[in-house]
Each structure stands twice: as structure tokens, then as C-alpha cells.
Design an enzyme around this catalytic site. Structure first.
Site, short mmCIF file in Angstrom:
data_model
loop_
_atom_site.label_atom_id
_atom_site.label_comp_id
_atom_site.label_asym_id
_atom_site.label_seq_id
_atom_site.Cartn_x
_atom_site.Cartn_y
_atom_site.Cartn_z
N GLY A 57 -0.79 -2.21 -1.11
CA GLY A 57 -0.53 -3.83 -1.13
C GLY A 57 0.17 -4.40 -0.30
N ASP A 58 1.71 -3.43 -0.20
CA ASP A 58 2.65 -4.02 0.71
C ASP A 58 2.10 -4.11 2.18
OD1 ASP A 58 5.49 -4.48 1.49
OD2 ASP A 58 5.15 -2.47 2.57
N GLY A 59 1.44 -3.08 2.71
CA GLY A 59 0.84 -3.33 3.95
C GLY A 59 -0.29 -4.24 4.11
#
Length: 144
Positions: free
Chosen positions: A32-34
Site C-alpha cells: 500500500g505504501d508503494g
């Protein structure tokens, strides 16, 4: 913006081997960060051509745990029960790392947001990610 991101992320849908529910909250936050980073960079570049350093500073501001925590709060009432459960699981996940530039509460809320984005990404719900991020960014704009 939406169609480009959607096309880019949809390419990976066939590659994913597991269901979103099979991943730990921290694994969901990892992907999700990416995904969030791609949305943020697209948002920043769509504001118009600018020196790369200026775009980097704008992006950096939006990916900070403090900012993500604000987005968390601005979207949480708009979530389905399933999404709320993922958000909460991400927020409550015990991480080994300690945040450098945020307090633990902000860091946990940011992790919850990233877990939700990762979950929706793995499910292939790119349009929902776009909707929630745009809602969160509008919430930030209303704060100013």
C-alpha cells in the site's frame, strides 16, 4: 490521472497469487505504501510542470505519517465495514520499527491507511483507492 494509474496498476492484477485476506496487515501496508506513492506523485505532477526538487518536497509532505493520519481521519466515516476492519487491523498491527518523524499514534494511523490501500490494490479496486485518496486530499485542502 485516474486512467493512467488505473492502467498501470491493473497490469499487476493478474500477477498477484493470493487473496487480499491472506496477507498480514503489515504486508498490506508494505504494498500500500508503494501504491500510495504512485498516486501522490501523479497528483503532484498533475499540478503542472515544476522543478523536480519542488515536486519532491510536495510529495514528501503528502507521504509523511502525519499527513497520512489526517487522511485516515478524513476518510474513515466513508468506509464500508470491510474497509474499516482492514484499516483497524493495519492500525493495530505491531511494527518493529519506530517512526523517525512522527509520534506512534500518527504512525499507526498511517500504517492503517497504507494497509487499506494495499488491500484494495490486491483486490483490484483501483477506482476505490482513487476515490478514497481524492477524498482524503480534499480533506487536507479544507484544513488549510
Amino acid at each position: 490521472m485516474n486512467k493512467n494509474i488505473q492502467a498501470l496498476l491493473a497490469c499487476n492484477k493478474e500477477i498477484l497469487n493470493h487473496k487480499a485476506t491472506e496477507y498480514s496487515p503489515l504486508a498490506l501496508a508494505y504494498i500500500g505504501d508503494g501504491v500510495y506513492e504512485i498516486f501522490v506523485r501523479t497528483y503532484v505532477i498533475n499540478k503542472g510542470n515544476a522543478p523536480v526538487n519542488k515536486m519532491h518536497k510536495a510529495s514528501r509532505e503528502l507521504v509523511r505519517a502525519e499527513t497520512q493520519a489526517k487522511i485516515y481521519h478524513s476518510i474513515e466515516k466513508q468506509l464500508t465495514e470491510e474497509e474499516t476492519n482492514v484499516l483497524r487491523r493495519g492500525r493495530n498491527a505491531k511494527s518493529i520499527s519506530v517512526p523517525k518523524n512522527a509520534d506512534m499514534t500518527q504512525y499507526r494511523h498511517a500504517t492503517g491507511l497504507e494497509a487499506l490501500i494495499g488491500y484494495l490494490y490486491i483486490k483490484g479496486e483501483i477506482e476505490r483507492i482513487n476515490e478514497l485518496i481524492n477524498l482524503g486530499l480534499m480533506g487536507l485542502s479544507n484544513e488549510v
